[in-house]
Motif scaffolding. Structure first.
Motif, short mmCIF file in Angstrom:
data_model
loop_
_atom_site.label_atom_id
_atom_site.label_comp_id
_atom_site.label_asym_id
_atom_site.label_seq_id
_atom_site.Cartn_x
_atom_site.Cartn_y
_atom_site.Cartn_z
N ILE A 12 0.83 -1.20 0.00
CA ILE A 12 0.00 0.00 0.00
C ILE A 12 0.87 1.25 0.00
N ARG A 13 1.90 1.25 0.82
CA ARG A 13 2.80 2.40 0.87
C ARG A 13 3.46 2.64 -0.49
N GLN A 14 3.96 1.58 -1.10
CA GLN A 14 4.63 1.72 -2.40
C GLN A 14 3.65 2.20 -3.47
N ALA A 15 2.43 1.67 -3.45
CA ALA A 15 1.43 2.06 -4.45
C ALA A 15 1.06 3.54 -4.31
N LEU A 16 0.89 4.00 -3.09
CA LEU A 16 0.56 5.41 -2.87
C LEU A 16 1.72 6.32 -3.26
N GLU A 56 -8.04 8.23 -1.33
CA GLU A 56 -7.44 7.01 -1.88
C GLU A 56 -7.25 5.98 -0.78
N LEU A 57 -6.83 6.43 0.39
CA LEU A 57 -6.63 5.51 1.51
C LEU A 57 -7.97 4.89 1.92
N ALA A 58 -9.03 5.68 1.90
CA ALA A 58 -10.35 5.17 2.25
C ALA A 58 -10.80 4.08 1.28
N LYS A 59 -10.42 4.21 0.00
CA LYS A 59 -10.76 3.18 -0.99
C LYS A 59 -9.96 1.90 -0.74
N ILE A 195 -3.50 -0.81 -10.48
CA ILE A 195 -4.45 -1.46 -9.59
C ILE A 195 -3.90 -1.39 -8.17
N LEU A 196 -4.60 -0.69 -7.32
CA LEU A 196 -4.11 -0.49 -5.96
C LEU A 196 -4.40 -1.70 -5.09
N PRO A 197 -3.47 -2.04 -4.19
CA PRO A 197 -3.73 -3.13 -3.25
C PRO A 197 -4.85 -2.74 -2.29
N SER A 198 -5.41 -3.72 -1.62
CA SER A 198 -6.51 -3.43 -0.69
C SER A 198 -6.29 -4.15 0.63
N MET A 199 -7.03 -3.68 1.63
CA MET A 199 -6.96 -4.26 2.96
C MET A 199 -8.36 -4.17 3.57
#
Length: 391
Positions: A12-16, A56-59, A195-199
């Motif tokens: 997530i950090r790398q994607a952002l 973006e973090l909320a998504k 495509i962003l990772p998710s959690m």
């Protein structure tokens, strides 16, 4: 420790970081705020991705209830906390319908936070500090994890906003993109289609619980005491509460860096937390860096930043020429780390962590990003699969 969750955190950090140029500190800050359940403030001109980063973090955190609002001096409590229930009002009950509003949210972004007027301020302060919302005079526990506040400017003295400003433990100052290449990449929309990772919320809660168990050694406590003393000598007196809350920030920073023990150099993040007024920022930063960063730490930080820059650049330009240049630079960093390790055996474990990461970057550039081109390290040449095997 569930390694899979920590891996997601790093993804997530790398994607952002790939999506938001020159926002590495803010990306780390917003993740730290989320893990430590603290609040974060971003100060900077319009158009510096303050709201975009929060949204973006909320998504990314699936299942989170997100609330976003732009405050003005004319904003009303109804906008943030919901309208009064007419049904209850007929019975003489002064109750708000909070559905889809701030008291129901996990993550909140409030733009122009210092435009909050007195009608909103008291409820906002209680929400920030105690995670409580008084509805019909009764305290209701809210599911709030973090409020991310934003403003184009700092509050002025005498506006009665000192208490609100103090509720934000982490404070970051943003500016427009400085690097020309990054600016052009932003214009081109580089990184926007990834495509962003998710959690899940369950995974986030687990990570928060793990954050609470991260060990803070005596060395860190003692260094905090030294920092406090030196700050006081300069007339800077952060509250005991702010120091206490800062411990959770240190734990979150260690966890983001895949550790279950806080190191002294993690203290550097507190340069964004231990100042009270804007004119104290530079003095606080200098004192904290003096106590938290030795020469080895500074070198490691420099190598880490350079490696990230190289890796992000190759995501944007995957030509063989760029790949060859990136590989040479990464190899030089690997050599620097190995030399640093030879001369600092007492820091071997710490250096190995970054060495593994940079070596992994090198492999990814060679094996994934630059396929089907290959680098022949023996002849220091690039070629396709067919030419590579002919060499």
């Amino acid at each position: 420790m569930p390694i899979i969750h920590l891996k997601k955190l790093e993804e997530i950090r790398q994607a952002l970081n790939l999506k938001f140029f020159e926002r590495e500190n803010e990306v780390e800050g917003i993740l730290v705020a989320l893990l430590s359940r603290q609040h974060m403030l971003m100060i900077g001109p319009a158009g510096t991705a303050k709201s975009a980063l929060s949204a973006e973090l909320a998504k990314i955190v699936q299942g989170t209830e997100y609330f976003q609002w732009l405050l003005t001096r004319f904003s009303t409590p109804e906008e943030l906390f919901g309208p009064l229930s007419l049904k209850d009002l007929e019975k003489g009950v002064y109750k708000r319908n909070t559905l889809t509003k701030l008291p129901e949210a996990n993550l909140v972004f409030l733009d122009e936070i210092f435009k909050a007027n007195s009608a909103i301020l008291n409820s906002l302060l209680t929400l920030l500090n105690e995670r409580l919302f008084y509805n019909d005079g009764k305290p209701v526990k809210v599911p709030l994890l973090s409020i991310i506040g934003a403003s184009n400017e700092y509050p002025e003295e005498g506006e009665g906003l000192e208490a609100l400003f103090d509720r934000f433990l982490l404070r970051f100052e943003l500016d427009y993109i400085a690097n020309e290449k990054n600016f052009v990449s932003m214009l081109k929309g580089t990184g926007q289609n990834q495509i962003l990772p998710s959690m899940t919320m369950e995974e986030l809660v687990q990570l928060q619980l793990i954050t609470d168990t991260v060990t803070i050694p005596d060395e860190v406590y003692e260094t905090l005491g030294e920092i406090r003393k030196e700050l006081r000598d300069e007339g800077i007196r952060p509250s005991d509460r702010r120091f206490k809350q800062s411990l959770s920030v240190l734990q979150a920073k260690a966890l983001i860096n895949q550790r279950q023990v806080v190191k002294v150099y993690d203290l550097v993040i507190l340069e964004n937390a231990l100042w009270e007024t804007v004119d104290q920022r530079e003095a606080v930063s200098a004192i904290i860096r003096k106590h938290s960063q030795d020469v080895v730490t500074q070198v490691l930080s420099s190598i880490k930043n350079e490696a990230n820059d190289i890796f992000y650049a190759i995501q944007q330009d995957q030509s063989p020429e760029a790949g060859m240049e990136a590989t040479k630079k990464i190899k030089a960093l690997v050599a620097d780390l190995k030399n640093l390790k030879r001369n600092n055996q007492n820091r071997k474990a710490e250096i190995n962590v970054l060495l593994d990461k940079v070596t992994s970057m090198e492999r990814e550039i060679l094996d994934t990003i630059l396929e089907p081109w290959h680098f022949d390290s023996q002849h220091e040449k690039w070629g396709t699969t067919s030419t590579f095997f002919k060499m």
